[in-house]
Structure formats: structure tokens, C-alpha cells
Scaffold this active site. Structure first.
Site, short mmCIF file in Angstrom:
data_model
loop_
_atom_site.label_atom_id
_atom_site.label_comp_id
_atom_site.label_asym_id
_atom_site.label_seq_id
_atom_site.Cartn_x
_atom_site.Cartn_y
_atom_site.Cartn_z
CE LYS A 264 -65.47 -34.64 -14.97
NZ LYS A 264 -64.63 -35.74 -14.47
NE ARG A 338 -60.30 -39.65 -23.68
CZ ARG A 338 -59.78 -40.26 -22.73
NH1 ARG A 338 -58.79 -41.54 -23.01
NH2 ARG A 338 -59.33 -39.38 -21.48
N1 BES Z 1 -62.97 -32.36 -17.85
C1 BES Z 1 -62.64 -34.14 -17.46
C2 BES Z 1 -60.40 -34.08 -17.13
C3 BES Z 1 -60.02 -33.05 -16.01
C4 BES Z 1 -60.42 -33.99 -14.56
C5 BES Z 1 -59.90 -31.95 -16.32
C6 BES Z 1 -60.00 -32.56 -13.72
C7 BES Z 1 -59.60 -31.11 -15.12
C8 BES Z 1 -59.17 -31.54 -13.61
C9 BES Z 1 -62.08 -35.21 -18.10
O1 BES Z 1 -63.10 -34.59 -19.39
C10 BES Z 1 -62.19 -36.32 -17.93
O2 BES Z 1 -62.84 -36.55 -17.34
N2 BES Z 1 -61.38 -37.49 -18.22
C11 BES Z 1 -61.14 -38.56 -17.36
C12 BES Z 1 -61.61 -39.19 -18.38
C13 BES Z 1 -61.20 -40.90 -18.28
C14 BES Z 1 -62.75 -40.98 -18.26
C15 BES Z 1 -60.52 -42.38 -19.09
C16 BES Z 1 -60.58 -38.53 -16.38
O3 BES Z 1 -59.33 -37.91 -15.88
O4 BES Z 1 -60.92 -39.50 -15.50
MN MN Z 2 -65.33 -36.01 -19.02
#
Ligand code: BES
Ligand code: MN
Ligand code: ZN
Length: 486
Positions: A264, A338
């Protein structure tokens, strides 16, 4: 923590809190009739104050008035809005903040006190919440609140329900606010063990990396593989003798989410210690079901892992074999939630065979894009179950909004290498994640609810009963809902 007592009349001459509400077409505040009416001179003084203080009676409005030498020596006029539970919850939170430097106060409730009491107690205990590790300034001085009600004995169960609900919401907040230098999967499992000891009907099993490998939890192992702190699966079971319904709750427990190899960027990573808020909520709700002795069996599964970047981390393009044998191709290691949920859900469906399955997860940033900062996204194939949960969440003062399991995106879950593609870079993010999870619900497809709670799990400011930081979202709604089963 704040001690709250039920009394039939003010016992001390210090601060008396009187509720006020909006009245008239051009709203100005009016006193709410209370079970134990204030003395005539106090009532007259309070009534005279209302226009001068420019009170509207909206929930959370607070005005303090000093009465040197008088009994009471301070009057606080407290707006309770419509006077329903949510109005009193906001009022209780505002009161806890406004009265933080006093040590004792007395609050007068209306004769019909049940909903007001529940809201007030939750508001006081949640509005006064501070996370001890990061919040400077020390604990609030307010230590004791006397609540004037018509019948303390009859209302004691409501006080206890509200107190338990608030205490466990505070526990979920504490777990979620804790920095990830402290809370790795082993630590989280240890916190659950500490909280569960002493309840004879609560059973805890914690699986470590070896057991997870022996039993085939490939998703949890893949996501946890990059961390020096190995993954865990917490299984906490509240099993009362009189239960007729069995609910399994599953909560995402990523103790820190770097995104893994698909790392990230800085702004997106900074709050990722909160990525176990789902696990915190389901554990707290289960502890609450036990504390309140709800006659429903609740098994909580919290798959715990730290999603890190290292030589042993799983890679984009890897194939994961989930519990039960379904495989998935992951092209983005940041879609890790997931993968751990799929294992836990498949295990629940195959081995625990519950009546109902509910999962909570800080699953996608898309939750907030779709619904803003306070609403979780709720998905279910079952209209009645969805309506029941939405009603319980709403009654508890939390928010969720139903979203469609839109079949348009099912084709995106196709993979040439595995049974499923877990992270297609197409479609509506929160919906696609829900559709992926649905593949692991087996026979329980129509008895399942998914709550994507990324947005409401955190608040950037203090707002009514929410403190800045972790909100404990889900604990209150789940407990309300569990209390309706049995
Ligand atoms: N933990 C994150 C989601 C999240 C984002 C929670 C902001 C709280 C605040 C999750 O694991 C994630 O990174 N999701 C990705 C999914 C994508 C890679 C398909 C996302 O939401 O960008
Ligand atoms: Mn994630
Ligand atoms: Zn995550």
C-alpha cells in the site's frame, strides 16, 4: 470506569441534570417531565433559563448553570432531542464530555425510563471512552452518576445490559486502537483467552500455524506467511444449555495490513492496525452474549494474520487452497481479508453446521466510496435475515445499508488456474468481495450475512457516542440481534 447507580431521588446536593426537548413550531426547549420532579423553585429557575440560554433541546446540547449555596449547587440542562434511545445516547455522551471535571452528578429520567436509561448509560460509558495508550490528559474525573428512576429494581436488568454492551464495545475499541507493535495474532488470541477465563460455558480453542497447516487452512497460512508473527485461528464458543439456534460469527483479524507484496502507499497504510476490527467486534459480541447469558449458541471464528512484505510472503499470482479444497488465484496480495475469511467460513459451514452465518470485515476501501463514513455495507440473499439485522443495528444506534449481490460481476470471479479469482481488478469493489465470499457459504448461502465495515470501524473525530479512533462498530448491533434469537 464510571459507576452508575439507580436511585429514586437526588441524594446529594451537587449537580442535577434535567432533560430538555424541542417544543413548538419554532423550536425552543421545554423541560421534559421527570419521574421525581425537581422542587418548585428549581423548576421555575430552569424554566426561566431556557430562553435566556437559547436552548433548542436538540440531543447533545448542554448548558450549565451555577447556584452557589443552593441545592442542587449546579443545574445542567441536557438536550435529549426526540427523547428516544438514540437521543439519550447522544445526550449521555455529550454529558460525559461536559461533566468530565466533576466527580459526581445526578440525572433525572422521565417516568417511562427504560429506553432513556439504556441510551443514557451507553452514551455515558462510550462518550467517556479514552484509549489509555494514546490519549493524553489522563482519565476524566467523573466517577459516579446517580440516575433517578421510578423503580430501580425493575430497571436494573436494563442498566446491566447497557453496561455490558458498552464495556464490550470499549473492549473492541481497545483491541482495535492497540498499535500493531503490540497486537500480533498471538497477542490477540491471548487477549481473548484472558477475557474468556472464568465463564464456565465459554470454550476457547486457538489453532497455531502447525494445526492450521495440518487441517488445510491455506488462506490463513498464505496471508500470514510473510510475518515473523505466525497466524492463529481463534474459535470461541458460547454454548448455553437452553440454546435452540446456533450462530457462527466470523471476523477479519488482520493485525496489520501492509498490502503485502502489492504494498500500500503511505496514506493508505497508516491506519491499517484497525484491520482486525471485525475480529474484535465478533469476539466482544460473543463475550457479551455470555455475560448476558443470551439463550443462543454463538461460535466466533477470528482468523488472525499479519499481512507483511518479506521473502516468505505470498505473491501475486499464487494459488491458495482454502479449507475444504476450493482454490483461488490471488493477483493482489492486498486483497488478503477475503482469503482468511474464506477459510473460516468454509470451516464453519462444513464442521460447525450452524443455522446462521454472519461475517464482519474491514474488507474494502470501496465501502466508504459507496456509502460514506458511517454506514457498513450489508449483503445477504435472505430478505428476512437482512431486515432483522438492519433493524437491530439501527436500534443499537449503529448504521448499515443493504447492497446488492449483483450477479453482473460473478463472471469476474473466473480463473484459468484455480476455482476462483479472488481479486479481479474490475467491478464494484465491495460487491465483488462479497460475491467471492458467497462461494464459501455452501449450504448456508441463504442463511448468511456479510458486513463490510471498513468505513464505520473508525471515526476521525469524537461524534456523539463515538470517540476519535476505533468505534467498536458491530458490537452493539450484533448483541441486539443475538438477543432476539433463541
Ligand atoms: N484492509 C483493506 C480495506 C480497507 C481500506 C479497510 C481502507 C479500511 C480502510 C483491504 O485488505 C484492502 O486492502 N482491500 C483492497 C482490495 C483490493 C486490492 C481488491 C481495497 O479496498 O483497495
Ligand atoms: Mn489489504
Ligand atoms: Zn485488509
Amino acid at each position: 470506569m464510571l459507576a452508575i447507580r439507580l436511585v429514586t431521588g437526588p441524594e446529594r446536593p451537587d449537580t442535577l441534570v434535567l432533560p430538555v426537548r424541542p417544543e413548538g413550531p419554532d423550536p425552543s426547549a421545554a423541560l421534559v417531565p421527570t419521574a421525581s420532579p425537581p422542587a418548585d423553585d428549581v423548576r421555575a429557575e430552569a424554566t426561566a433559563l431556557l430562553p435566556v440560554a437559547r436552548l433548542t433541546g436538540d440531543a447533545g446540547e448542554v448548558r450549565e448553570h451555577l447556584r452557589p449555596g443552593g441545592t442542587p449547587s449546579r443545574l445542567v440542562l441536557l438536550g435529549v432531542g426526540a427523547g428516544d434511545e438514540q437521543g439519550w445516547r447522544s445526550a449521555g455522551a455529550a454529558l460525559a464530555r461536559a461533566a468530565k471535571d466533576e466527580t459526581h452528578i445526578t440525572v433525572a429520567l422521565p417516568a417511562d425510563a427504560a429506553a432513556a436509561l439504556r441510551g443514557l448509560v451507553e452514551g455515558l460509558l462510550l462518550g467517556s471512552y479514552r484509549f489509555r495508550l494514546t490519549e493524553a490528559g489522563g482519565a476524566p474525573a467523573l466517577a459516579e452518576v446517580d440516575v433517578v428512576v421510578p423503580d430501580p429494581d425493575a430497571l436494573t436488568p436494563i442498566l446491566e445490559t447497557a453496561r455490558t454492551t458498552a464495556e464490550l464495545t470499549r473492549l473492541a475499541r481497545d483491541l482495535t486502537n492497540t498499535p500493531s507493535s503490540v497486537k500480533n495474532p498471538e497477542w490477540f488470541a491471548g487477549q481473548v483467552a484472558a477475557a474468556a477465563t472464568g465463564h464456565p460455558d465459554l470454550h476457547l480453542r486457538v489453532r497455531g500455524p502447525e494445526e492450521l497447516a495440518a487441517e488445510g487452512f491455506g488462506g490463513i497460512l498464505a496471508v500470514g506467511g510473510g510475518s515473523a508473527s505466525g497466524p492463529r485461528l481463534v474459535e470461541l464458543d458460547w454454548r448455553p444449555a437452553d440454546a435452540r439456534t446456533h450462530v457462527v460469527l466470523v471476523g477479519k483479524g488482520i493485525t496489520f495490513d501492509t498490502g503485502g507484496i502489492s504494498i500500500k502507499p503511505v496514506p493508505a497504510m497508516k491506519l491499517m492496525r484497525k484491520d482486525m476490527a471485525g475480529a474484535a467486534a465478533v469476539v466482544a459480541a460473543t463475550l457479551g452474549a455470555a455475560a448476558l447469558r443470551l439463550p443462543v449458541r454463538v461460535t466466533t471464528l477470528a482468523p488472525l494474520a499479519e499481512n507483511m512484505v518479506s521473502g516468505s510472503a505470498f505473491r501475486p499470482g499464487d494459488i491458495v487452497r482454502h479449507y475444504g479444497g476450493l482454490t483461488s488465484e490471488s493477483t493482489n496480495s492486498d486483497a488478503e481479508g477475503r482469503l482468511v475469511l474464506a477459510d473460516a467460513m468454509a470451516y464453519a459451514v462444513r464442521e460447525l453446521k450452524p443455522d446462521l452465518l454472519v461475517d464482519l470485515a474491514t474488507l474494502t476501501g470501496a465501502n466508504a466510496v459507496a456509502l460514506g463514513k458511517r454506514h457498513a455495507a450489508l449483503y445477504s440473499e435472505n430478505d428476512q435475515l437482512a431486515a432483522d439485522l438492519l433493524a437491530a443495528i439501527d436500534a443499537a444506534g449503529e448504521r448499515a445499508w443493504r447492497m446488492p449481490l449483483a450477479t453482473d460481476y460473478v463472471e469476474y470471479l473466473g480463473s484459468e488456474l484455480a476455482d476462483l479469482h479472488s481479486s479481479p481488478a474490475r467491478g464494484a469493489g465491495s460487491v465483488v468481495a462479497a460475491l467471492f465470499l458467497r462461494e464459501f457459504t455452501g449450504d448456508l448461502r441463504d442463511h448468511w450475512v456479510h458486513l463490510d465495515m471498513s468505513a464505520p470501524s473508525w471515526s476521525d473525530d469524537a461524534d456523539a457516542e463515538l470517540a476519535k479512533g476505533a468505534t467498536g462498530w458491530g458490537v452493539r448491533g450484533l448483541l441486539r440481534w443475538l438477543a432476539t434469537l433463541g
